[in-house]
Design a protein around this motif. Structure first.
Motif, short mmCIF file in Angstrom:
data_model
loop_
_atom_site.label_atom_id
_atom_site.label_comp_id
_atom_site.label_asym_id
_atom_site.label_seq_id
_atom_site.Cartn_x
_atom_site.Cartn_y
_atom_site.Cartn_z
N ASP A 231 -11.01 23.27 -2.40
CA ASP A 231 -9.67 23.46 -2.90
C ASP A 231 -8.65 23.74 -1.80
O ASP A 231 -8.92 23.58 -0.68
CB ASP A 231 -9.70 24.76 -3.97
N ASP A 232 -7.29 23.75 -2.18
CA ASP A 232 -6.50 24.17 -1.12
C ASP A 232 -5.39 25.25 -1.59
O ASP A 232 -5.32 25.38 -2.80
CB ASP A 232 -5.91 22.76 -0.70
N TYR B 96 -2.23 6.36 4.36
CA TYR B 96 -2.52 6.99 5.44
C TYR B 96 -2.34 8.31 5.52
O TYR B 96 -0.98 8.54 5.45
CB TYR B 96 -2.14 6.36 6.70
N ASN B 97 -3.05 9.41 5.31
CA ASN B 97 -2.61 10.62 4.60
C ASN B 97 -3.64 11.58 5.36
O ASN B 97 -5.13 11.74 5.43
CB ASN B 97 -3.14 10.78 3.11
N ASN B 98 -3.04 12.86 6.28
CA ASN B 98 -3.66 13.40 7.15
C ASN B 98 -4.58 14.49 6.33
O ASN B 98 -5.52 14.80 6.91
CB ASN B 98 -2.65 14.30 8.04
N TRP B 99 -4.33 14.79 5.22
CA TRP B 99 -5.11 15.77 4.12
C TRP B 99 -6.46 15.17 4.15
O TRP B 99 -7.49 15.93 4.30
CB TRP B 99 -4.33 15.99 2.84
N ASP B 100 -6.53 14.01 3.83
CA ASP B 100 -7.92 13.25 3.75
C ASP B 100 -8.42 13.39 5.07
O ASP B 100 -9.84 13.87 5.12
CB ASP B 100 -7.73 11.68 3.66
N PHE B 101 -8.06 13.10 6.30
CA PHE B 101 -8.65 13.21 7.57
C PHE B 101 -9.06 14.68 7.93
O PHE B 101 -10.26 14.85 8.52
CB PHE B 101 -7.86 12.60 8.66
N ASN B 102 -8.23 15.84 7.59
CA ASN B 102 -8.57 17.05 7.89
C ASN B 102 -9.60 17.53 7.03
O ASN B 102 -10.68 18.17 7.83
CB ASN B 102 -7.05 17.61 7.72
N VAL B 103 -9.57 17.04 5.88
CA VAL B 103 -10.59 17.70 4.86
C VAL B 103 -12.06 16.97 5.36
O VAL B 103 -13.06 17.64 5.33
CB VAL B 103 -10.33 17.32 3.69
N SER C 194 -1.82 23.87 4.22
CA SER C 194 -3.05 23.62 3.73
C SER C 194 -3.92 24.41 4.71
O SER C 194 -3.64 24.47 5.82
CB SER C 194 -3.36 22.08 4.10
N LYS C 195 -5.10 24.70 4.12
CA LYS C 195 -5.92 25.49 4.90
C LYS C 195 -6.83 24.73 6.02
O LYS C 195 -7.50 25.31 6.86
CB LYS C 195 -6.89 26.52 4.05
N TYR C 196 -6.78 23.33 5.78
CA TYR C 196 -7.58 22.48 6.50
C TYR C 196 -6.73 21.96 7.77
O TYR C 196 -5.86 21.31 7.58
CB TYR C 196 -8.12 21.32 5.84
N LEU C 197 -7.34 22.64 9.03
CA LEU C 197 -6.55 22.32 10.18
C LEU C 197 -6.85 20.82 10.77
O LEU C 197 -7.91 20.35 10.42
CB LEU C 197 -6.92 23.45 11.10
N ALA C 198 -5.89 20.33 11.70
CA ALA C 198 -6.00 19.15 12.37
C ALA C 198 -7.04 19.36 13.46
O ALA C 198 -6.60 20.29 14.51
CB ALA C 198 -4.74 18.42 12.84
N TYR C 199 -8.15 18.58 13.84
CA TYR C 199 -8.94 18.71 14.87
C TYR C 199 -8.71 18.06 16.17
O TYR C 199 -9.35 16.86 16.62
CB TYR C 199 -10.55 18.36 14.61
#
Length: 357
Positions: A121-122, A173-180, A224-229
């Motif tokens: 969830d987010d 192309y969506n960073n949310w997908d990639f970060n999660v 969003s709580k999901y950070l970029a690595y």
């Protein structure tokens, strides 16, 4: 000074490491602690004058800070400081795809699992329709989840209304997908992405410049709580990553990534034609599992079965199986430099054209 300038322009390649022995397995050549050089450009089928002109093109028309071209396991051409580490931007996503391979094969990760099943969830909550998205949807940028990402640099401005798209039906192309997807990998394996890179790639591939302490995540957790690595690599270590892909996940005597996973992830899932129709197209490419794939009508000749990791400001790891070649191309953003994708594609065209017919 004149002599130094002439050397810079007209020597086709200069190596930052000593020439050391290589290891050959199954008729393939692998680097050990450093890369070998192609010692006779012309004998190996390349035009020396054309490669000299390619160097001039890099100097005059790009802002590249490092280039390494690997031909059949040896350096054909290099430019710049190839040992300097810097941010590889969205190339990180293709690295993530590679890391997934062994854990999909051994069942640690089920690509059909939904984010609802994984209790994802987010901030502000996800919609019921969005929670149907699977891990496969995330890895192919087809989740239908258009929640804000913690970092910018994607195509989310073109996203449909939230909840209006069935997961799997639309490519964006969506960073949310990639970060999660990065978060899920860490949760399922119990290790950070950086620990996985260190054990799976850095050590077996004898990466020369990798520093786990240099790596860090970023993002705005109020979005969003999901950070970029984010990842920092040198150009010559980017080349090792590309060469592992070219060799179908095998490095010397070790199958590091399942060959079936390499084949699966570098095949087109979202065609360039679909992306053009959906107005989300990006140059010559279709899209696989976090890899950009040369697609119709551009996947001909040297670009047959070719694919690339790409990142903002001019970061590329390109694999050209028809030429048995890997290209690592870096532009260090900290220097205020950028190299656009269209300029990089012109560089590739000139490189391919340097091959003797």
């Amino acid at each position: 000074m004149l002599r130094l300038l002439m050397l810079t322009i007209f020597i086709p390649y200069l190596s930052f490491g000593q020439q050391t022995k290589t290891t050959s397995n199954d008729n393939y050549t692998y680097p050990d602690s450093s890369w070998q050089l192609v010692t006779n450009i012309a004998k190996n089928g390349w035009n020396n004058d054309s490669l000299n002109k390619l160097r001039l093109f890099i100097i005059d028309s790009t802002n590249s800070t490092g280039v390494v071209v690997i031909q059949s396991g040896k350096i054909l051409f290099e430019y710049g400081d190839t040992k300097e580490t810097s941010y590889i931007a969205s190339c990180r996503k293709s690295i993530l795809s590679m890391l997934y391979g062994p854990f999909v094969e051994d069942g640690t990760i089920d690509l059909a699992a939904s984010i609802e099943q994984l209790h994802i969830d987010d901030v502000g909550g996800l919609l019921p329709e969005e929670k149907k998205a699977t891990i496969k949807n995330l890895l192919t940028a087809r989740s239908g989840v258009y929640h804000a990402a913690s970092n910018e640099g994607d195509a989310s401005a073109m996203a449909p209304k939230r909840g209006s798209v069935e997961p799997g039906s639309f490519w964006l192309y969506n960073n949310w997908d990639f970060n999660v997807a990065g978060y899920i990998l860490e949760q399922r394996t119990g290790k950070t992405i950086y620990q996985l890179i260190d054990s799976m790639f850095a050590k077996p591939l004898q990466m020369q410049d990798w520093n786990i302490n240099e790596q860090r995540k970023t993002g705005d957790t109020t979005r969003s709580k999901y950070l970029a690595y984010h990842i920092w690599f040198s150009t010559r270590d980017m080349a090792r990553i590309g060469y592992l892909m070219l060799r179908n996940g095998r490095w010397k005597d070790e199958q590091i990534i399942p060959a079936d996973w390499i084949k699966k992830t570098t095949a087109v899932v979202s065609t360039r034609k679909q992306a053009v129709e959906e107005k989300t197209a990006y140059y010559h490419f279709g899209y696989g599992y976090l890899w950009w794939i040369w697609d119709e009508p551009y996947n001909k000749g040297a670009y047959q079965n070719a694919y690339s990791a790409t990142g903002a400001y001019g970061q590329f790891i390109t694999v050209l199986p028809k030429l048995d070649m890997v290209v690592a191309f870096k532009t260090k953003y900290d220097y205020g430099r950028q190299t656009s994708t269209d300029v990089y594609l012109k560089f590739l065209e000139k490189l391919v054209a340097a091959r003797k017919q």
